[in-house]
Scaffold this active site. Sequence first.
Site, PDB file in Angstrom:
ATOM      1  N   THR A  95       0.867  -1.177   0.000  1.00  0.00           N
ATOM      2  CA  THR A  95       0.000   0.000   0.000  1.00  0.00           C
ATOM      3  C   THR A  95       0.900   1.221   0.000  1.00  0.00           C
ATOM      4  O   THR A  95       1.588   1.494   0.996  1.00  0.00           O
ATOM      5  CB  THR A  95      -0.928   0.013   1.224  1.00  0.00           C
ATOM      6  OG1 THR A  95      -1.795  -1.126   1.163  1.00  0.00           O
ATOM      7  CG2 THR A  95      -1.782   1.271   1.248  1.00  0.00           C
ATOM      8  N   LYS A 170      -7.744   1.633  -2.914  1.00  0.00           N
ATOM      9  CA  LYS A 170      -7.405   1.230  -1.549  1.00  0.00           C
ATOM     10  C   LYS A 170      -7.507   2.407  -0.579  1.00  0.00           C
ATOM     11  O   LYS A 170      -8.114   2.286   0.495  1.00  0.00           O
ATOM     12  CB  LYS A 170      -5.989   0.646  -1.527  1.00  0.00           C
ATOM     13  CG  LYS A 170      -5.422   0.324  -0.145  1.00  0.00           C
ATOM     14  CD  LYS A 170      -6.138  -0.828   0.535  1.00  0.00           C
ATOM     15  CE  LYS A 170      -5.600  -1.098   1.941  1.00  0.00           C
ATOM     16  NZ  LYS A 170      -4.264  -1.722   1.939  1.00  0.00           N
ATOM     17  N   LYS A 245      -1.146   5.199   8.426  1.00  0.00           N
ATOM     18  CA  LYS A 245      -0.390   5.251   7.168  1.00  0.00           C
ATOM     19  C   LYS A 245      -1.335   5.425   5.977  1.00  0.00           C
ATOM     20  O   LYS A 245      -1.126   6.287   5.120  1.00  0.00           O
ATOM     21  CB  LYS A 245       0.417   3.969   6.997  1.00  0.00           C
ATOM     22  CG  LYS A 245       1.072   3.833   5.623  1.00  0.00           C
ATOM     23  CD  LYS A 245       1.572   2.421   5.371  1.00  0.00           C
ATOM     24  CE  LYS A 245       1.972   2.232   3.922  1.00  0.00           C
ATOM     25  NZ  LYS A 245       2.373   0.853   3.610  1.00  0.00           N
TER      26      LYS A 245
END
Length: 310
Positions: A95, A170, A245
């Site tokens: 990611t 995402k 994050k």
Amino acid sequence: MSTVIAFIGLGHMGGPMAANLAAAGHRVRGFDLVAASLEAAAGSGVEPAASAVEAVDGADVVFTMLPAGRHVLALYRDGLLAAAKPGTLFVDCSTIDVADARAAHEAVTAAGHRALDAPVSGGVTGAEAATLTFMAGGGEAEFARAEPLLAVMGKKAVHCGGAGAGQAAKICNNMILGISMIAVSEAFVLGESLGLSHQALFDVASTASGQCWALSVNCPVPGPVPGSPANQDYRPGFAAPLMAKDLGLAANALRAAGVDAELGLRAAALYEDFARGPGAAEDFSGIIRTIRERSARTAEQDTAQNGTTT
């Protein structure tokens, strides 16, 4: 048909993903900088390599699962792309920032290979159970080539568009999740202050318009959902630093795109503070305790001020 696969990054997510590929009959050569992770993967049928470059030699497909975009780009540019045979498919499941994902695509294709960004949702439990969801960005041919392998590691793979589209999907998804967890947590704290039991609020909201994943699956209070991290003292689960994050990546994208998203930016700031403090080793749903503590302090201050005024 068996495929020769290189898997770089064998940590909590990459390790079980590589093991599932090996269990399906593919030849998997893996590498990780952490010796214990490499050893654990070897015990699950993954062939340990002495380096990332050694792992990709002769591979048909290269998977990477790394902490950040800078790690992916450095690995690609410092010998990995040069070591791969022409036309190798590179699938990055990390990611990372959308801009880094697009830069990775450019580096891969410039070296004569094929690229797909395919970040995942489902956490460690999903990686172990092969129930991950993959969000893929890249060409249709690349997605078609990777899809049978993604199916070994997950239950769903969605082709979201061109380079970087998987990463875009995402961070948008996790922005929704982060905001909704804060909303659910605030609602439970409000319910507590009004004398409403956790079970009563859950029974109403989980079958009404307040229903969402953060409530029905990852409920932030113990009791209503036995499998939620709240029943295990907020042991992750989906760790708060990972949510911080992802929301940080979403915040970067929001600013770059000029999107006015007050809740997304506020959620990013709240989780950044939480992950640096009490949430460093907790599930992201543990943010309810911070909301509860802040609420108690606010109530004390109001009481003190009103008392002084009176």
